[in-house]
Enzyme design. Sequence first.
Site, mmCIF file in Angstrom:
data_model
loop_
_atom_site.group_PDB
_atom_site.id
_atom_site.type_symbol
_atom_site.label_atom_id
_atom_site.label_comp_id
_atom_site.label_asym_id
_atom_site.label_seq_id
_atom_site.Cartn_x
_atom_site.Cartn_y
_atom_site.Cartn_z
ATOM 1 N N ASP A 10 0.844 -1.199 0.000
ATOM 2 C CA ASP A 10 0.000 0.000 0.000
ATOM 3 C C ASP A 10 0.883 1.254 0.000
ATOM 4 O O ASP A 10 1.663 1.464 0.931
ATOM 5 C CB ASP A 10 -0.866 -0.047 1.259
ATOM 6 N N ASN A 24 -8.364 11.644 -10.679
ATOM 7 C CA ASN A 24 -9.144 11.980 -11.885
ATOM 8 C C ASN A 24 -9.197 13.503 -12.001
ATOM 9 O O ASN A 24 -8.717 14.219 -11.118
ATOM 10 C CB ASN A 24 -10.546 11.362 -11.823
ATOM 11 N N GLY A 32 -9.765 2.935 -6.199
ATOM 12 C CA GLY A 32 -8.357 2.552 -6.366
ATOM 13 C C GLY A 32 -7.432 3.243 -5.382
ATOM 14 O O GLY A 32 -7.764 3.457 -4.206
ATOM 15 N N VAL A 33 -6.273 3.632 -5.883
ATOM 16 C CA VAL A 33 -5.266 4.251 -5.016
ATOM 17 C C VAL A 33 -5.743 5.629 -4.542
ATOM 18 O O VAL A 33 -5.424 6.063 -3.418
ATOM 19 C CB VAL A 33 -3.901 4.301 -5.740
ATOM 20 N N ASP A 34 -6.518 6.298 -5.353
ATOM 21 C CA ASP A 34 -7.078 7.608 -4.992
ATOM 22 C C ASP A 34 -7.949 7.486 -3.735
ATOM 23 O O ASP A 34 -7.804 8.254 -2.766
ATOM 24 C CB ASP A 34 -7.912 8.100 -6.195
ATOM 25 N N SER A 117 -2.643 4.943 -14.236
ATOM 26 C CA SER A 117 -3.534 4.494 -15.332
ATOM 27 C C SER A 117 -3.651 2.974 -15.461
ATOM 28 O O SER A 117 -4.330 2.488 -16.371
ATOM 29 C CB SER A 117 -3.119 5.069 -16.697
ATOM 30 N N GLY A 119 -5.048 0.794 -13.434
ATOM 31 C CA GLY A 119 -6.195 0.189 -12.768
ATOM 32 C C GLY A 119 -7.451 0.464 -13.575
ATOM 33 O O GLY A 119 -7.604 -0.015 -14.698
ATOM 34 N N VAL A 120 -8.308 1.306 -13.017
ATOM 35 C CA VAL A 120 -9.580 1.667 -13.656
ATOM 36 C C VAL A 120 -9.350 2.215 -15.072
ATOM 37 O O VAL A 120 -10.165 1.971 -15.970
ATOM 38 C CB VAL A 120 -10.295 2.741 -12.796
ATOM 39 N N TYR A 121 -8.259 2.922 -15.296
ATOM 40 C CA TYR A 121 -8.024 3.550 -16.600
ATOM 41 C C TYR A 121 -7.436 2.595 -17.636
ATOM 42 O O TYR A 121 -7.235 2.972 -18.797
ATOM 43 C CB TYR A 121 -7.155 4.814 -16.448
HETATM 44 N N1 AR6 Z 1 -1.275 1.385 -3.134
HETATM 45 C C1 AR6 Z 1 -0.576 1.235 -4.281
HETATM 46 N N2 AR6 Z 1 -1.138 0.941 -5.469
HETATM 47 C C2 AR6 Z 1 -2.486 0.802 -5.484
HETATM 48 C C3 AR6 Z 1 -3.292 0.961 -4.335
HETATM 49 C C4 AR6 Z 1 -2.631 1.275 -3.113
HETATM 50 N N3 AR6 Z 1 -3.303 1.443 -1.974
HETATM 51 N N4 AR6 Z 1 -4.592 0.776 -4.690
HETATM 52 C C5 AR6 Z 1 -4.607 0.496 -6.004
HETATM 53 N N5 AR6 Z 1 -3.329 0.496 -6.482
HETATM 54 P P1 AR6 Z 1 -6.152 3.030 -10.082
HETATM 55 P P2 AR6 Z 1 -5.964 4.647 -12.541
HETATM 56 C C6 AR6 Z 1 -2.850 0.260 -7.849
HETATM 57 O O1 AR6 Z 1 -7.396 2.383 -10.558
HETATM 58 O O2 AR6 Z 1 -5.957 3.426 -13.381
HETATM 59 C C7 AR6 Z 1 -9.705 6.300 -9.382
HETATM 60 O O3 AR6 Z 1 -11.052 6.070 -9.141
HETATM 61 C C8 AR6 Z 1 -3.763 -0.459 -8.794
HETATM 62 O O4 AR6 Z 1 -3.720 -1.863 -8.578
HETATM 63 O O5 AR6 Z 1 -6.087 3.459 -8.671
HETATM 64 O O6 AR6 Z 1 -4.980 5.735 -12.843
HETATM 65 C C9 AR6 Z 1 -9.409 7.749 -9.717
HETATM 66 O O7 AR6 Z 1 -10.253 8.647 -9.013
HETATM 67 C C10 AR6 Z 1 -3.160 -0.066 -10.146
HETATM 68 O O8 AR6 Z 1 -2.013 -0.870 -10.426
HETATM 69 O O9 AR6 Z 1 -5.797 4.356 -10.974
HETATM 70 C C11 AR6 Z 1 -9.644 7.814 -11.188
HETATM 71 O O10 AR6 Z 1 -11.001 7.978 -11.492
HETATM 72 C C12 AR6 Z 1 -2.682 1.372 -9.901
HETATM 73 O O11 AR6 Z 1 -2.652 1.526 -8.469
HETATM 74 C C13 AR6 Z 1 -9.187 6.453 -11.664
HETATM 75 O O12 AR6 Z 1 -9.327 5.570 -10.539
HETATM 76 C C14 AR6 Z 1 -3.597 2.440 -10.491
HETATM 77 O O13 AR6 Z 1 -4.946 2.027 -10.409
HETATM 78 C C15 AR6 Z 1 -7.739 6.473 -12.062
HETATM 79 O O14 AR6 Z 1 -7.426 5.219 -12.641
#
Ligand code: AR6
Length: 176
Positions: A10, A24, A32-34, A117, A119-121
């Site tokens: 984390d 975003n 996600g991480v946000d 980008s 994860g969700v993106y």
């Molecule tokens: N620590 C480290 N990495 C993480 C954590 C954490 N606690 N949680 C998730 N990841 P994402 P995006 C990883 O979806 O694709 C949000 O809703 C995850 O497994 O967080 O840039 C924003 O508000 C992945 O490898 O970000 C935007 O709407 C990476 O972090 C949207 O998601 C990024 O996944 C942004 O999407």
Amino acid sequence: MTIFKIFKGDICSLAVDAIVNAANNSLLGGGGVDGAIHRAAGPALLDYCRDLDGCETGDAKLSPSFLLPANYVIHTVGPIWRGGYENEAALLASCYQRCVELARQQGIQSLAFPAISCGVYAYPHEVATRIAIDALSASIASSGNRNTIEEITLVAYSDQMLAHWQAALTFSRSEY
Ligand code: AR6
């Protein structure tokens, strides 16, 4: 000289100078991480972000970290993957470059990145991690003697992303 490290877990647990948030355009939180960063930082982060007036894709903005062990959060907005036809690679590289620029302006020495980008993106992971390493290396090289960053931690939240970060780092080193 800047050292690259990889950490699995984390990003919120890291006591570095700054952690990067994959946010975003609204900068008002999400999943996600946000979501994890906002939960760990507490509601004062959202209050602060309301005054940042959002963020363009490929750009970055700095905030305090409130309850997190890091000192700052750098919020960046990665591109949504749309098949590679919408300038995604340049926008993703720009995220990493802008984060390094802001970190340098703040005198930051240690910085941790999630896989922006990826994860969700839905950015393809192998390409995304290679773009990340290339953009980070180029940004640091172009900072010359103005570089303040001694350590960059690449954070993986899964074994699969850990393997991608490792492969991208190995690939980039074998290039020189
Ligand atoms: N620590 C480290 N990495 C993480 C954590 C954490 N606690 N949680 C998730 N990841 P994402 P995006 C990883 O979806 O694709 C949000 O809703 C995850 O497994 O967080 O840039 C924003 O508000 C992945 O490898 O970000 C935007 O709407 C990476 O972090 C949207 O998601 C990024 O996944 C942004 O999407």
